[in-house]
Design a protein around this motif. Structure first.
Motif, PDB file in Angstrom:
ATOM      1  N   ASP A  65       4.454  -5.411  -8.297  1.00 47.33           N
ATOM      2  CA  ASP A  65       6.401  -5.171  -8.737  1.00 47.33           C
ATOM      3  C   ASP A  65       5.829  -3.635  -9.025  1.00 47.33           C
ATOM      4  OD1 ASP A  65       6.822  -6.891  -7.217  1.00 47.33           O
ATOM      5  OD2 ASP A  65       7.293  -8.101  -9.418  1.00 47.33           O
ATOM      6  N   THR A  67       4.053  -1.117  -9.348  1.00 47.91           N
ATOM      7  CA  THR A  67       4.638   0.593  -8.368  1.00 47.91           C
ATOM      8  C   THR A  67       5.141   0.462  -7.500  1.00 47.91           C
ATOM      9  OG1 THR A  67       2.496  -1.459  -7.471  1.00 47.91           O
ATOM     10  CG2 THR A  67       1.669   0.272  -9.405  1.00 47.91           C
ATOM     11  N   CYS A  68       6.015  -0.316  -6.775  1.00 46.29           N
ATOM     12  CA  CYS A  68       6.697  -0.552  -5.997  1.00 46.29           C
ATOM     13  C   CYS A  68       7.571   0.536  -6.443  1.00 46.29           C
ATOM     14  CB  CYS A  68       6.944  -1.205  -5.586  1.00 46.29           C
ATOM     15  SG  CYS A  68       6.773  -2.428  -3.936  1.00 46.29           S
ATOM     16  N   GLN A  69       8.438   0.918  -7.833  1.00 46.82           N
ATOM     17  CA  GLN A  69       9.065   2.132  -8.241  1.00 46.82           C
ATOM     18  C   GLN A  69       8.671   3.488  -7.319  1.00 46.82           C
ATOM     19  OE1 GLN A  69      11.295   1.006 -11.643  1.00 46.82           O
ATOM     20  NE2 GLN A  69       9.321  -0.542 -11.508  1.00 46.82           N
ATOM     21  N   ASN A  70       9.897   4.773  -7.810  1.00 40.16           N
ATOM     22  CA  ASN A  70       8.871   5.805  -8.162  1.00 40.16           C
ATOM     23  C   ASN A  70       9.665   6.333  -9.574  1.00 40.16           C
ATOM     24  OD1 ASN A  70       8.912   6.647  -5.348  1.00 40.16           O
ATOM     25  ND2 ASN A  70      10.303   5.640  -4.659  1.00 40.16           N
ATOM     26  N   TYR A  89      -3.294  -1.229  -4.772  1.00 42.46           N
ATOM     27  CA  TYR A  89      -2.199  -0.434  -6.069  1.00 42.46           C
ATOM     28  C   TYR A  89      -0.964   0.833  -6.520  1.00 42.46           C
ATOM     29  CZ  TYR A  89      -0.330  -5.655  -4.186  1.00 42.46           C
ATOM     30  OH  TYR A  89      -0.210  -6.698  -3.630  1.00 42.46           O
ATOM     31  N   ARG A  93       0.048   4.420  -4.563  1.00 43.29           N
ATOM     32  CA  ARG A  93       1.383   4.416  -4.929  1.00 43.29           C
ATOM     33  C   ARG A  93       1.741   5.744  -6.106  1.00 43.29           C
ATOM     34  NH1 ARG A  93       3.239  -2.380  -4.576  1.00 43.29           N
ATOM     35  NH2 ARG A  93       2.649  -2.549  -2.558  1.00 43.29           N
TER      36      ARG A  93
END
Ligand SMILES: Nc1ncnc2c1ncn2[C@@H]1O[C@H](COP(=O)(O)OP(=O)(O)O)[C@@H](O)[C@H]1O
Ligand SMILES: O=C(O)C1=C[C@@H](OP(=O)(O)O)[C@@H](O)[C@H](O)C1
Ligand SMILES: [Mg+2]
Length: 167
Positions: A65, A67-70, A89, A93
């Motif tokens: 979850d 590592t999906c952010q920026n 991941y 990322r």
């Protein structure tokens, strides 16, 4: 740009991550803290009730979850590199920094903190050395840069991270 910190217990991932987030004015996440928040329990309880396997499942869900952010700073737990999906991941990322730290300093820096179940043993030095034998190759595989924390206070570690990332 995401910055992910990996390394053994006591490397300073949680401490440096928070300082780095202040320095760069980016949100900071500590996967251990998110795991505890989501579980409504602390790590020793999770290890005790669900075993290390249960903890690792929780850890993977949180890393997937976060590592999906920026544009975040993420401090992982020392065993995050054990699962290949976690390594994917992290590698895919963000920029991964391995905070390389001698076993002697890992011991010194974790001695007082009883919240690390894997170190609540007769001989934590032997445990940490064994973990390093297994995990150092995984830290090296997943990282983009190695930053040594020995002989560097946290502020100097932050400066070195900024230097190697050209920020
Ligand atoms: N570069 C450093 N020099 C001296 N002490 C440090 C350094 N980095 C972290 N510490 C201290 O070591 C302890 C463990 O740090 P922590 O951030 O919890 O490590 P990790 O999250 O990698 O297990 C803390 O008391 C912290 O203040
Ligand atoms: O090395 C490990 O397997 C672990 C490290 C801990 O995090 P820190 O590295 O932040 O202490 C925490 O995730 C858990 O106790 C397991
Ligand atoms: Mg930590």
């Amino acid at each position: 740009m995401n910055i992910f910190l990996v390394g053994p217990m006591g490397a300073g991932k949680s401490t440096i991550g928070r300082l780095l987030s202040t320095e760069l004015d980016l949100p900071f996440f500590d996967s251990d803290k998110v795991i505890e928040e989501r579980a409504g329990a602390n790590i020793p309880w999770i290890f005790d009730v669900e075993g290390e396997a249960g903890f690792r499942d929780r850890e993977t869900a949180v890393i997937a979850d976060l590592t999906c952010q920026n544009n975040i700073i993420l401090a992982t737990g020392g065993g995050a590199v054990l699962k290949s999906e976690n390594r994917s991941y992290l590698k895919e990322r963000g920029s991964v920094i391995y905070l390389k730290t001698s076993v002697e300093l890992q011991i010194e820096r974790t001695r007082k903190d009883k919240n690390r179940p894997l170190l609540q043993t007769e001989d934590p030095t032997q445990v940490l050395q064994k973990l390093m034998d297994i995990r150092d190759p995984l830290y090296q595989e997943v990282c983009d840069h190695v930053v040594t924390t020995d002989k560097r206070n946290p502020k100097l570690v932050v400066s070195e991270i900024c230097r190697v990332l050209n920020i």
